[in-house]
Design a protein around this motif. Structure first.
Motif, mmCIF file in Angstrom:
data_model
loop_
_atom_site.group_PDB
_atom_site.id
_atom_site.type_symbol
_atom_site.label_atom_id
_atom_site.label_comp_id
_atom_site.label_asym_id
_atom_site.label_seq_id
_atom_site.Cartn_x
_atom_site.Cartn_y
_atom_site.Cartn_z
ATOM 1 N N LYS A 547 47.028 29.020 60.877
ATOM 2 C CA LYS A 547 46.655 29.586 59.566
ATOM 3 C C LYS A 547 45.332 29.001 59.062
ATOM 4 O O LYS A 547 44.800 29.431 58.035
ATOM 5 N N ASN A 548 44.835 27.971 59.766
ATOM 6 C CA ASN A 548 43.642 27.282 59.260
ATOM 7 C C ASN A 548 42.462 28.228 59.010
ATOM 8 O O ASN A 548 41.764 28.108 58.005
ATOM 9 N N ALA A 549 42.273 29.170 59.935
ATOM 10 C CA ALA A 549 41.106 30.064 59.803
ATOM 11 C C ALA A 549 41.248 30.959 58.571
ATOM 12 O O ALA A 549 40.258 31.268 57.903
ATOM 13 N N ASP A 550 42.482 31.369 58.271
ATOM 14 C CA ASP A 550 42.692 32.192 57.072
ATOM 15 C C ASP A 550 42.429 31.352 55.817
ATOM 16 O O ASP A 550 41.800 31.824 54.862
ATOM 17 N N LEU A 551 42.951 30.120 55.837
ATOM 18 C CA LEU A 551 42.758 29.239 54.671
ATOM 19 C C LEU A 551 41.266 29.029 54.411
ATOM 20 O O LEU A 551 40.795 29.022 53.277
ATOM 21 N N LEU A 552 40.521 28.885 55.508
ATOM 22 C CA LEU A 552 39.067 28.679 55.408
ATOM 23 C C LEU A 552 38.412 29.888 54.718
ATOM 24 O O LEU A 552 37.593 29.737 53.807
ATOM 25 N N GLY A 559 30.941 31.035 56.816
ATOM 26 C CA GLY A 559 30.020 30.508 57.836
ATOM 27 C C GLY A 559 28.637 30.273 57.267
ATOM 28 O O GLY A 559 28.466 30.107 56.052
ATOM 29 N N GLN A 560 27.655 30.300 58.177
ATOM 30 C CA GLN A 560 26.275 30.005 57.752
ATOM 31 C C GLN A 560 25.816 30.920 56.623
ATOM 32 O O GLN A 560 25.090 30.504 55.729
ATOM 33 N N LYS A 561 26.269 32.185 56.691
ATOM 34 C CA LYS A 561 25.767 33.149 55.696
ATOM 35 C C LYS A 561 26.259 32.825 54.282
ATOM 36 O O LYS A 561 25.668 33.279 53.303
ATOM 37 N N THR A 562 27.349 32.052 54.152
ATOM 38 C CA THR A 562 27.815 31.684 52.809
ATOM 39 C C THR A 562 27.533 30.198 52.532
ATOM 40 O O THR A 562 28.061 29.630 51.583
ATOM 41 N N GLY A 563 26.730 29.599 53.374
ATOM 42 C CA GLY A 563 26.347 28.192 53.163
ATOM 43 C C GLY A 563 27.419 27.206 53.603
ATOM 44 O O GLY A 563 27.254 25.995 53.491
ATOM 45 N N GLY A 564 28.522 27.712 54.117
ATOM 46 C CA GLY A 564 29.570 26.813 54.597
ATOM 47 C C GLY A 564 30.633 27.575 55.347
ATOM 48 O O GLY A 564 30.923 28.741 55.033
ATOM 49 N N GLY A 565 31.185 26.953 56.365
ATOM 50 C CA GLY A 565 32.272 27.547 57.136
ATOM 51 C C GLY A 565 33.144 26.386 57.586
ATOM 52 O O GLY A 565 33.588 25.579 56.767
ATOM 53 N N TRP A 566 33.329 26.257 58.892
ATOM 54 C CA TRP A 566 34.027 25.084 59.420
ATOM 55 C C TRP A 566 33.201 23.833 59.136
ATOM 56 O O TRP A 566 33.718 22.733 59.076
ATOM 57 N N TYR A 567 31.908 24.033 58.990
ATOM 58 C CA TYR A 567 30.979 22.928 58.698
ATOM 59 C C TYR A 567 30.243 23.217 57.391
ATOM 60 O O TYR A 567 30.237 24.354 56.899
ATOM 61 N N PRO A 578 29.741 17.936 59.478
ATOM 62 C CA PRO A 578 31.186 17.934 59.266
ATOM 63 C C PRO A 578 31.501 18.030 57.770
ATOM 64 O O PRO A 578 30.835 17.418 56.941
ATOM 65 N N SER A 579 32.497 18.844 57.451
ATOM 66 C CA SER A 579 32.818 19.083 56.044
ATOM 67 C C SER A 579 34.071 18.320 55.655
ATOM 68 O O SER A 579 35.140 18.521 56.245
ATOM 69 N N GLN A 580 33.932 17.483 54.638
ATOM 70 C CA GLN A 580 35.086 16.696 54.194
ATOM 71 C C GLN A 580 36.169 17.630 53.663
ATOM 72 O O GLN A 580 37.355 17.458 53.960
ATOM 73 N N ALA A 581 35.749 18.647 52.899
ATOM 74 C CA ALA A 581 36.727 19.561 52.298
ATOM 75 C C ALA A 581 37.526 20.281 53.381
ATOM 76 O O ALA A 581 38.759 20.396 53.284
ATOM 77 N N ASN A 583 37.940 19.328 56.580
ATOM 78 C CA ASN A 583 38.768 18.397 57.345
ATOM 79 C C ASN A 583 40.037 18.017 56.555
ATOM 80 O O ASN A 583 41.119 17.912 57.134
ATOM 81 N N GLU A 584 39.885 17.887 55.246
ATOM 82 C CA GLU A 584 41.074 17.588 54.419
ATOM 83 C C GLU A 584 42.042 18.767 54.427
ATOM 84 O O GLU A 584 43.255 18.592 54.498
ATOM 85 N N MET A 585 41.475 19.970 54.385
ATOM 86 C CA MET A 585 42.304 21.190 54.431
ATOM 87 C C MET A 585 43.131 21.216 55.723
ATOM 88 O O MET A 585 44.324 21.528 55.714
ATOM 89 N N ILE A 586 42.472 20.854 56.841
ATOM 90 C CA ILE A 586 43.153 20.897 58.142
ATOM 91 C C ILE A 586 44.291 19.865 58.204
ATOM 92 O O ILE A 586 45.406 20.168 58.629
ATOM 93 N N VAL A 587 43.993 18.661 57.743
ATOM 94 C CA VAL A 587 45.008 17.594 57.777
ATOM 95 C C VAL A 587 46.190 17.964 56.875
ATOM 96 O O VAL A 587 47.360 17.807 57.239
ATOM 97 N N LYS A 588 45.874 18.527 55.722
ATOM 98 C CA LYS A 588 46.945 18.927 54.788
ATOM 99 C C LYS A 588 47.796 20.045 55.407
ATOM 100 O O LYS A 588 49.024 20.042 55.281
ATOM 101 N N HIS A 589 47.117 20.969 56.113
ATOM 102 C CA HIS A 589 47.872 22.072 56.690
ATOM 103 C C HIS A 589 48.866 21.560 57.746
ATOM 104 O O HIS A 589 50.006 22.045 57.815
ATOM 105 N N SER A 590 48.450 20.580 58.533
ATOM 106 C CA SER A 590 49.395 20.004 59.511
ATOM 107 C C SER A 590 50.601 19.426 58.780
ATOM 108 O O SER A 590 51.746 19.633 59.202
ATOM 109 N N ALA A 591 50.329 18.709 57.686
ATOM 110 C CA ALA A 591 51.426 18.102 56.924
ATOM 111 C C ALA A 591 52.346 19.194 56.383
ATOM 112 O O ALA A 591 53.579 19.086 56.466
#
Ligand code: NAD
Length: 697
Positions: A547-552, A559-567, A578-581, A583-591
């Motif tokens: 679900k991570n990609a949907d959450l993103l 992505g680049q066109k919106t100034g932010g994506g996975w990075y 690397p994006s702190q926001a 990476n936190e989203m990913i860790v939270k999703h695992s939890a």
């Protein structure tokens, strides 16, 4: 016939004759050796000329003999060269058009070389991960000097014969209107009595302070060669022409050649070379199938793809008309094309004349009536079946009989699209890749009813547009995108289980991919995959995704066109931070999933990404969607940034061994997302038989 023998006064003329480029196959070598021996035995013959019939002196080794014992059957190329060099009567190589590889090595074994201007002279073995193995590395420096020979052998690039006039390569370069054989015979008569016979091997390579030059070359070549060992081996063997005696240099060359031929990098390059050639062959469409003339093209939709596709036609000199629904969209599309050409011109890669020529070949209209006489029309409108239906019904109504109706759809059912017309035999898929004016790949999608002549015409057109055309059957995503879907799923699962985007990207980039899946997503736009997944959630609810990609995407990070994506990205900078926001989203999703994140090795990342491609590729092959495993490799090498030195996913799997791939898959099948690892039956079958994808025939 493989070589003709004629006596012209007191000169024997041996004409290599093995179309298309007089490859030095066994029959040709035998006939050439026989010819020289016959000339030596004939007292009336005082000199020998070797030339080539048709389009070349000789293009080198006969590619039909690659990997065949025939290449090692006597007389080998070495023997032929030794016979020419050992002749007691002068041997003159009369060169025209193409003189490459083994052809040039043979010419260097002759006492004299004469040529027509404009002949391409090259030792291109490095392009197949090899080095010239029949004396080329030892003889070329002896006629052209260390520096020029090294450049030619390391780059494999042809040099025109007229550029080499005045060097020891040629005794004479004739005028453009000369008759080569007559001029060569006259030359042979002139030198018939000259003794001792000049031999390249007797010359020396003088280069003051050669060690400094060689060290400089090693450093430069090493930095440029990337993962390929051949360029540096070329430097070392050329170095031997200065540092060793001729015979020792030859021995060293042989040893390094035999080493290179076994390297996985050379095997991968040779595989890619053959894969490209074979991709245009379609078993049930004979090579002589008549093709339709393509003198005018039309594109529906002047968006991202339409504009790029139009440029391909203009670059090939074919006039093309773009159709849009609104003037504004048309103007925007045409302006983008102009800007692209302007940028190329600014970089000095396009002359102002060519710029005008190309822009002049592209026009726009809002009316379908203006394209009725086009020989091919390519639809590149929104990826929506309703819109495609409107367009194809209209095309069916207006296009002249015999026009090819093509769609650039990347996922939709081509058979359904063909069904909107009364002429499904004229409908075909032409799946270009973005940016369409740059990417080499063209997936040619063959519908159930696509006519054989339409397929043959489209494959021929792909060559004209300088694309690598590969045939695919109809399925969701065709070959390339259907496979990448599995790869993307694994990338997502890896995030659920413990990875962060930069770890996944770094691991697969280290394996050799041009770009990892997350950097790629940010470049292409994560919203595209989001739209596809939303459709799949409805149509195929059994398929699982992270679900991570949907959450993103819900965070608006496309992505680049919106100034932010996975990075994260900074304005005016494409570098991924690397994006702190995220990476936190990913860790939270695992939890949230209740998954305990674990440390995942780079090996696991690479295996899961690559083997997911391989397994889907095997399924695609088994279903007959791909004609052969090497077609799948071609698609991945030319459209998806798969590392060339690994030869494509299917070739790579063969190198690893299918039973080893299956063993790894079994391990992953026992893991958290085991459902994605059902082995394709073809793979299990081949592994059990000890075969590979490329050796099943
Ligand atoms: P886009 O949105 O950039 O362009 C589509 C264009 O079609 C727009 O300019 C729109 O005004 C025009 N259009 C819509 N309906 C039309 C109609 N009835 N008549 C004339 N023009 C019409 O889209 P795109 O990215 O260029 O994609 C076009 C097609 O190519 C889609 O089928 C897509 O799946 C496929 N494709 C896209 C990519 C990619 O990376 N963008 C790659 C391969 C294939």
């Amino acid at each position: 016939m493989s070589a003709e023998y004629q006596v012209n006064g007191s000169v024997a003329v041996i004409t290599l004759n093995n179309p298309p480029v007089n490859g030095l196959g066994l029959a040709t070598r035998t006939a050439a050796v026989d010819g020289i021996r016959k000339a030596l035995a004939d007292d009336s013959v005082k000199a020998i000329v070797i030339t080539g019939a048709g389009k070349a002196f000789s293009g080198g080794a006969d590619i039909k003999e690659f990997n065949s014992p025939k290449a090692l059957t006597e007389p080998t190329l070495h023997t032929l060269i030794n016979v020419a060099e050992g002749s007691t009567k002068p041997v003159v190589a009369a060169i025209h058009s193409v003189c490459m590889g083994g052809g040039l090595e043979l010419a260097l074994g002759c006492n004299y070389r004469v040529a027509m201007p404009g002949a391409q002279i090259a030792l291109p073995e490095v392009k197949l991960g090899l080095l010239p193995g029949a004396g080329g590395t030892q003889r070329l420096p002896r006629v052209l000097g260390l520096e020029m020979a090294l450049n030619m052998i390391v780059s494999g690039t042809p040099v025109m014969s007229d550029k080499l006039a005045g060097t020891a390569m040629f005794s004479e370069v004739f005028a453009a209107d000369a008759n080569l054989v007559d001029a060569a015979v006259a030359f042979a008569n002139k030198v018939a009595d000259v003794r001792p016979l000049p031999r390249v091997r007797d010359r020396s390579v003088d280069y003051p302070n050669h060690e400094a030059f060689l060290q400089f070359s090693r450093n430069t070549v090493k930095a440029m060669a990337g993962p390929f060992p051949a360029p540096l081996e070329c430097v070392e063997t050329v170095a031997a022409s200065v540092t060793k005696k001729f015979e020792d240099g030859l021995k060293f060359e042989r040893e390094r050649f035999l080493h290179l031929i076994q390297t996985p990098e050379s095997k991968a390059l040779r595989h890619a070379f053959f894969a490209e050639r074979v991709a245009s062959k379609i078993p049930d469409v004979p090579a002589d199938t008549p093709v339709r003339a393509i003198k005018k093209a039309a594109i529906i939709g002047a968006g991202t793809m339409g504009g790029g596709i139009a440029m391909n036609f203009a670059n090939a000199g074919i006039p093309v008309v773009l159709v849009e629904t609104k003037q504004e969209a048309l103007d925007k599309g045409l302006a983008t094309i102009r800007k692209n050409y302007e940028n190329t011109m600014k970089k000095g890669k396009l002359t102002p004349e060519k710029f005008e020529q190309r822009v002049g070949l592209i026009s726009g209209t809002l009316s379908y009536d203006d394209i009725a006489d086009a020989d091919i029309v390519i639809e590149a409108v929104f990826e929506d079946m309703g819109v495609k239906e409107t367009v194809f019904r209209k095309l069916d109504a207006v296009m002249k009989p015999g026009a090819i109706l093509a769609s650039n759809t990347s996922t939709l059912d081509l058979n359904k699209i063909a069904g909107f017309t009364s002429r499904p035999q004229d409908v075909i898929g032409t799946h270009f890749f973005s940016p369409a004016n740059v990417m080499k790949l063209l997936e040619v999608v063959r519908g159930e009813k696509t006519g054989k002549d339409v397929l043959a015409t489209t494959m021929a057109l792909s060559k004209k547009l300088r694309k690598t055309g590969v045939v695919s059957g109809v399925c969701d995503g065709f070959i390339g995108n259907r496979m990448i879907e599995q790869y993307s799923r694994q990338a997502g699962f890896l995030l659920d289980e413990g990875c962060l985007p930069e770890q996944v990207d770094k691991a697969i980039e280290k394996f050799g991919f041009a770009m990892g899946p997350f950097r790629m997503g940010d470049l292409a736009g994560n919203d595209i995959g989001w739209a596809i997944r939303k459709r799949r959630y409805v149509e195929s609810p059994q398929i699982s995704y992270s679900k991570n990609a949907d959450l993103l995407c819900e965070m608006g990070r496309f992505g680049q066109k919106t100034g932010g994506g996975w990075y994260d990205y900074k304005a005016g900078d494409r570098k991924a931070y690397p994006s702190q926001a995220v990476n936190e989203m990913i860790v939270k999703h695992s939890a949230d999933l209740g998954v305990e994140r674990r440390k995942i090795s780079d090996q696991e990342i690479v295996e899961r990404l690559v083997y997911s491609l391989v397994n889907e590729g095997a399924q695609i092959l088994d279903e007959g969607i791909a004609l052969r495993a090497s077609d799948i490799d071609m698609i991945y090498l030319t459209g998806y940034g798969f590392p060339l030195f690994r030869g494509g996913p299917m070739f790579y799997a063969d190198q690893v061994g299918l039973s080893n791939v299956l063993m790894a898959m079994e391990k992953y099948a026992a893991g958290l997302h085991g459902e994605a690892w059902t082995p394709a039956p073809l793979m299990t079958r081949l592994a059990a038989e000890g075969k590979g994808f490329n050796s099943q025939a």
